[in-house]
Design an enzyme around this catalytic site. Structure first.
Site, PDB file in Angstrom:
ATOM      1  N   LYS A  70       1.126  -3.790  -4.969  1.00 55.80           N
ATOM      2  CA  LYS A  70       1.277  -5.160  -5.451  1.00 55.80           C
ATOM      3  C   LYS A  70       1.528  -5.269  -6.960  1.00 55.80           C
ATOM      4  CE  LYS A  70      -1.570  -7.202  -1.779  1.00 55.80           C
ATOM      5  NZ  LYS A  70      -0.822  -8.361  -1.350  1.00 55.80           N
ATOM      6  N   ASP A 106      -0.023 -14.691  -1.122  1.00 56.71           N
ATOM      7  CA  ASP A 106      -1.465 -14.521  -0.911  1.00 56.71           C
ATOM      8  C   ASP A 106      -2.228 -15.617  -1.653  1.00 56.71           C
ATOM      9  OD1 ASP A 106      -1.328 -12.177   0.632  1.00 56.71           O
ATOM     10  OD2 ASP A 106      -1.326 -10.901  -1.147  1.00 56.71           O
ATOM     11  N   SER A 130     -10.830  -5.246  -7.558  1.00 61.44           N
ATOM     12  CA  SER A 130     -10.164  -5.606  -8.813  1.00 61.44           C
ATOM     13  C   SER A 130      -8.669  -5.294  -8.762  1.00 61.44           C
ATOM     14  CB  SER A 130     -10.805  -4.860  -9.997  1.00 61.44           C
ATOM     15  OG  SER A 130     -10.792  -3.452  -9.774  1.00 61.44           O
ATOM     16  N   GLY A 132      -4.699  -6.000  -6.660  1.00 61.33           N
ATOM     17  CA  GLY A 132      -3.776  -7.120  -6.550  1.00 61.33           C
ATOM     18  C   GLY A 132      -4.308  -8.275  -5.727  1.00 61.33           C
ATOM     19  N   MET A 133      -4.916  -7.976  -4.575  1.00 63.60           N
ATOM     20  CA  MET A 133      -5.458  -9.055  -3.749  1.00 63.60           C
ATOM     21  C   MET A 133      -6.635  -9.724  -4.436  1.00 63.60           C
ATOM     22  SD  MET A 133      -5.332 -10.943  -1.100  1.00 63.60           S
ATOM     23  CE  MET A 133      -4.433 -10.236   0.283  1.00 63.60           C
TER      24      MET A 133
END
Length: 273
Positions: A70, A106, A130, A132-133
């Site tokens: 990501k 997201d 910690s 991308g999501m």
């Protein structure tokens, strides 16, 4: 209805460390239902740059980006949508004649779910992760008005950075954290992973909480969700995140938004695998 592949068929793909069938089933179900000349296929890769070069060179219409790509994909695209620029994390690429624009659906999905479940902004949360999501979750919470939160990450560098960017508190563990909403944005509990049978939070931490939010989409019922369900907690699942973000991707790829009934059919079909 019957569709036939041909030289003009638009191809969309996904790239993930551990691909699932959810996106493939979801998108292809909608292509069939709406009689669209599109095809969707999931892939994994050990060479992200080459894969993105292939998306551009071969004219693939879209590409979903999952963990762990990501952030790494950002230097490989031509333009960042505001949803990416705000959090420095990508989950969707749209290819227009070789020009790649990056989005983050997201973030959109998480914001919609916080509204749907009417989680009070006064809620104190603990967000584990910690990457991308986790960034998408943290900034969705921030923009929804959540003031008190903790970023829980074993990687001190990325955890501190996300906490500073989002305005929350970093801690390496849950010691002393008074959270009533627990959010897992790590691969813990993910099907096929080394921690597939584990929970991102302890049983005692779950028992003290009111809301459990697990962004892991596969399986739909993770160990964390299963335990929290038995404790009669309010649940927000990764399968819900995946379905909402997938329909936003579908709109970006095709320009068509399916109605709610068709969306629900596609999501149910994708989950029944």
């Amino acid at each position: 209805m019957t569709r036939y592949l041909n030289k003009d068929t638009q191809v969309c793909i996904s790239l993930a460390a551990r691909p699932s069938n959810f996106g493939t089933r979801f998108h292809n179900f909608l292509y069939d239902a709406l009689d669209l000349d599109y095809l969707y296929k999931a892939f994994s890769t050990t060479d992200l740059a080459a894969a993105i070069g292939g998306v551009r060179a071969l004219g693939f219409r879209g590409c979903a980006i999952s963990m762990p790509f990501k952030e790494a994909v950002i230097p490989m695209v031509d333009e960042l949508d505001a949803s990416v620029a705000a959090i420095n994390s990508v989950n969707t690429l749209v290819n227009t004649q070789g020009y790649l624009k990056a989005y983050n659906t997201d973030y959109i999905a998480i914001a919609k779910l916080l509204q749907r479940y009417q989680v009070p902004a006064e809620t104190v949360f603990a967000l584990r992760g910690s990457g991308g999501m986790a960034k998408a979750v943290a900034f969705a919470l921030k923009n929804a008005g959540f003031k008190q939160g903790f970023i829980i990450a074993t990687n001190e560098k990325t955890g501190q950075k996300l906490a500073e960017q989002s305005g929350y508190i970093y801690q390496p563990d849950m010691q002393g954290v008074p959270a009533t909403m627990l959010i897992n944005a790590t691969p813990v509990g993910m099907l096929g992973g080394k921690d597939a049978d584990s929970m991102a939070f302890t049983e005692a931490e779950v028992e003290r909480a009111k809301v459990i939010f697990d962004v892991v989409a596969m399986p739909a019922i993770t160990p964390l969700i299963s335990y929290a369900k038995a404790q009669e907690k309010t649940l927000i699942t990764g399968a819900e995140v995946f379905a909402i973000q997938a329909v936003e991707q579908f709109v970006l790829y095709t320009g068509i938004r399916p109605d709610q009934a068709l969306f629900e059919k596609a999501a149910a079909y994708a989950r029944a695998q």
